[in-house]
Design a protein around this motif. Structure first.
Motif, mmCIF file in Angstrom:
data_model
loop_
_atom_site.group_PDB
_atom_site.id
_atom_site.type_symbol
_atom_site.label_atom_id
_atom_site.label_comp_id
_atom_site.label_asym_id
_atom_site.label_seq_id
_atom_site.Cartn_x
_atom_site.Cartn_y
_atom_site.Cartn_z
ATOM 1 N N LEU A 42 3.010 -6.974 -8.935
ATOM 2 C CA LEU A 42 4.173 -6.244 -8.449
ATOM 3 C C LEU A 42 4.429 -6.686 -7.018
ATOM 4 O O LEU A 42 3.571 -6.531 -6.153
ATOM 5 C CB LEU A 42 3.927 -4.734 -8.491
ATOM 6 N N VAL A 43 5.614 -7.281 -6.790
ATOM 7 C CA VAL A 43 5.993 -7.729 -5.453
ATOM 8 C C VAL A 43 6.879 -6.659 -4.828
ATOM 9 O O VAL A 43 7.941 -6.337 -5.359
ATOM 10 C CB VAL A 43 6.747 -9.069 -5.503
ATOM 11 N N VAL A 44 6.451 -6.116 -3.716
ATOM 12 C CA VAL A 44 7.163 -5.025 -3.049
ATOM 13 C C VAL A 44 7.858 -5.565 -1.810
ATOM 14 O O VAL A 44 7.209 -6.122 -0.921
ATOM 15 C CB VAL A 44 6.192 -3.890 -2.651
ATOM 16 N N ARG A 45 9.159 -5.390 -1.767
ATOM 17 C CA ARG A 45 9.910 -5.846 -0.596
ATOM 18 C C ARG A 45 9.923 -4.755 0.470
ATOM 19 O O ARG A 45 9.551 -4.979 1.608
ATOM 20 C CB ARG A 45 11.330 -6.226 -1.002
ATOM 21 N N GLU A 46 10.391 -3.578 0.111
ATOM 22 C CA GLU A 46 10.413 -2.439 1.031
ATOM 23 C C GLU A 46 10.043 -1.194 0.238
ATOM 24 O O GLU A 46 10.652 -0.911 -0.789
ATOM 25 C CB GLU A 46 11.802 -2.243 1.650
ATOM 26 N N ALA A 93 -1.813 -6.014 -9.860
ATOM 27 C CA ALA A 93 -1.974 -6.472 -8.484
ATOM 28 C C ALA A 93 -0.682 -6.176 -7.748
ATOM 29 O O ALA A 93 0.412 -6.410 -8.273
ATOM 30 C CB ALA A 93 -2.269 -7.972 -8.449
ATOM 31 N N ILE A 94 -0.786 -5.645 -6.543
ATOM 32 C CA ILE A 94 0.405 -5.315 -5.755
ATOM 33 C C ILE A 94 0.343 -6.070 -4.435
ATOM 34 O O ILE A 94 -0.646 -5.970 -3.705
ATOM 35 C CB ILE A 94 0.509 -3.802 -5.483
ATOM 36 N N ILE A 95 1.399 -6.834 -4.152
ATOM 37 C CA ILE A 95 1.458 -7.579 -2.900
ATOM 38 C C ILE A 95 2.785 -7.301 -2.215
ATOM 39 O O ILE A 95 3.765 -6.925 -2.846
ATOM 40 C CB ILE A 95 1.281 -9.102 -3.115
ATOM 41 N N LEU A 102 0.832 -1.199 0.000
ATOM 42 C CA LEU A 102 0.000 0.000 0.000
ATOM 43 C C LEU A 102 0.870 1.253 0.000
ATOM 44 O O LEU A 102 0.519 2.265 -0.621
ATOM 45 C CB LEU A 102 -0.934 0.001 1.209
ATOM 46 N N ASP A 103 2.014 1.173 0.675
ATOM 47 C CA ASP A 103 2.952 2.304 0.652
ATOM 48 C C ASP A 103 3.378 2.602 -0.782
ATOM 49 O O ASP A 103 3.412 3.757 -1.210
ATOM 50 C CB ASP A 103 4.195 1.984 1.487
ATOM 51 N N ARG A 104 3.731 1.546 -1.530
ATOM 52 C CA ARG A 104 4.172 1.737 -2.907
ATOM 53 C C ARG A 104 3.022 2.275 -3.770
ATOM 54 O O ARG A 104 3.210 3.198 -4.565
ATOM 55 C CB ARG A 104 4.675 0.413 -3.497
ATOM 56 N N ALA A 105 1.841 1.719 -3.619
ATOM 57 C CA ALA A 105 0.695 2.178 -4.391
ATOM 58 C C ALA A 105 0.399 3.645 -4.114
ATOM 59 O O ALA A 105 0.074 4.415 -5.017
ATOM 60 C CB ALA A 105 -0.535 1.323 -4.072
#
Length: 296
Positions: free
Chosen positions: A132-136, A101-103, A22-25
């Motif tokens: 989109l896979v978000v690590r940090e 999709a962002i996870i 959600l931060d990235r989005a």
């Protein structure tokens, strides 16, 4: 799916305070007010006799608290009841007209844990929209930074259609971030030349007409000319995939790696593919994944 910059994002909320996806989005939404962000919360632990309206009120109140912390308006909330989190999220992505999709990647010691996780693994492998896979999310909000498009030119199941989709997506991300697009292919010497190491069906390589290095260089040059990518932005690497791709990403200060998955993909061939797990474990940016089987 579109091949331009995604406009509608489905973000899977985690049942905990930290929300990298959600931060990235939210960062994307601040860059472009046309983006529509839908935060999806899947409730999987419930009984049919539970008061779902009461649960909904509680979850909406919690989301409103989170939403206020982002100070942006184009984020909405969707609550889903499904005992299978991955199934509920994938269905919403498929039926809700989403582009992406962002996870969030699970915060564990090894990416293997992420792949073993039934929820994340299932979403990455079965989603009908890119993932989109978000690590940090911290530290990636600034512009600049390379976007690396990882392509295995000699893969048996190589899909040019997938290449085109990934190239357009990677180019769009690079343009949005004011960054540079780079293309990478890794030759594994001890496996006869491909990322996966299977060249049994290649008449060119298997027949000894040319070396894997020569063939890859030629294909990389053709890709460079076709897509207008500067030749010095096309990298033919030699060595272990799990070492060379992350090394290139570190050298380029890459903020994202774009890659595809096919039934025989170098990166996502199987849950036990240690190379793919190690590659992702060492990449500090986001990973954009497109499943070739879902391309129409």
């Amino acid at each position: 799916m579109t091949t331009s910059t995604p406009k509608k994002f489905a973000v899977l909320l985690k049942p905990r305070p930290s929300q990298p996806a959600l931060d990235r989005a939210a960062q994307y939404a601040r860059m472009n007010s046309d983006f529509e962000i839908v935060a999806v919360r899947v409730i999987n632990e419930y009984a049919e006799t539970d008061d779902k309206d009461q649960i909904k009120v509680k979850e909406e109140a919690e989301f409103e608290r989170i939403r206020r912390s982002y100070s942006i308006d184009n984020i909405s909330f969707k609550l889903i009841f499904n005992h299978d989190v991955a199934e509920g999220f994938i269905k919403e992505c498929s039926e809700g007209g989403y582009d992406l999709a962002i996870i969030s990647a699970n915060k564990r010691n090894a990416i293997k844990d992420l792949f073993i996780s039934n929820i994340d693994s299932t979403i990455m492998r079965k989603s009908e929209v890119p993932v989109l896979v978000v690590r940090e999310a911290a530290g990636e909000s600034v512009l600049g930074g390379a976007v690396v498009l990882a392509i295995d030119f000699l893969e048996v199941a190589h899909s040019k259609k997938l290449d085109e989709y990934l190239f357009k997506s990677a180019s769009s991300f690079a343009q949005s971030f004011d960054g540079e697009l780079h293309v990478a292919n890794c030759i594994v010497p001890h496996n006869a030349g491909t990322m996966r190491g299977n060249i049994s069906e290649s008449r060119i390589v298997g027949g000894g007409i040319a070396s894997p290095q020569d063939v890859t260089n030629q294909l990389a040059e053709e890709f460079s000319k076709k897509h207008g990518v500067p030749l010095d932005h096309v990298h033919v690497l030699q060595g272990r995939v799990d070492e060379e791709i992350p090394r290139l990403c570190k050298k380029l200060n890459a903020r994202m790696v774009c890659m595809g998955t096919t039934p025989r993909s170098s990166f996502f061939g199987s849950v036990n593919s240690s190379a793919s797990e190690l590659v992702l474990d060492q990449i500090h940016g986001d990973v954009f994944i497109v499943n070739a089987a879902t391309l129409k």
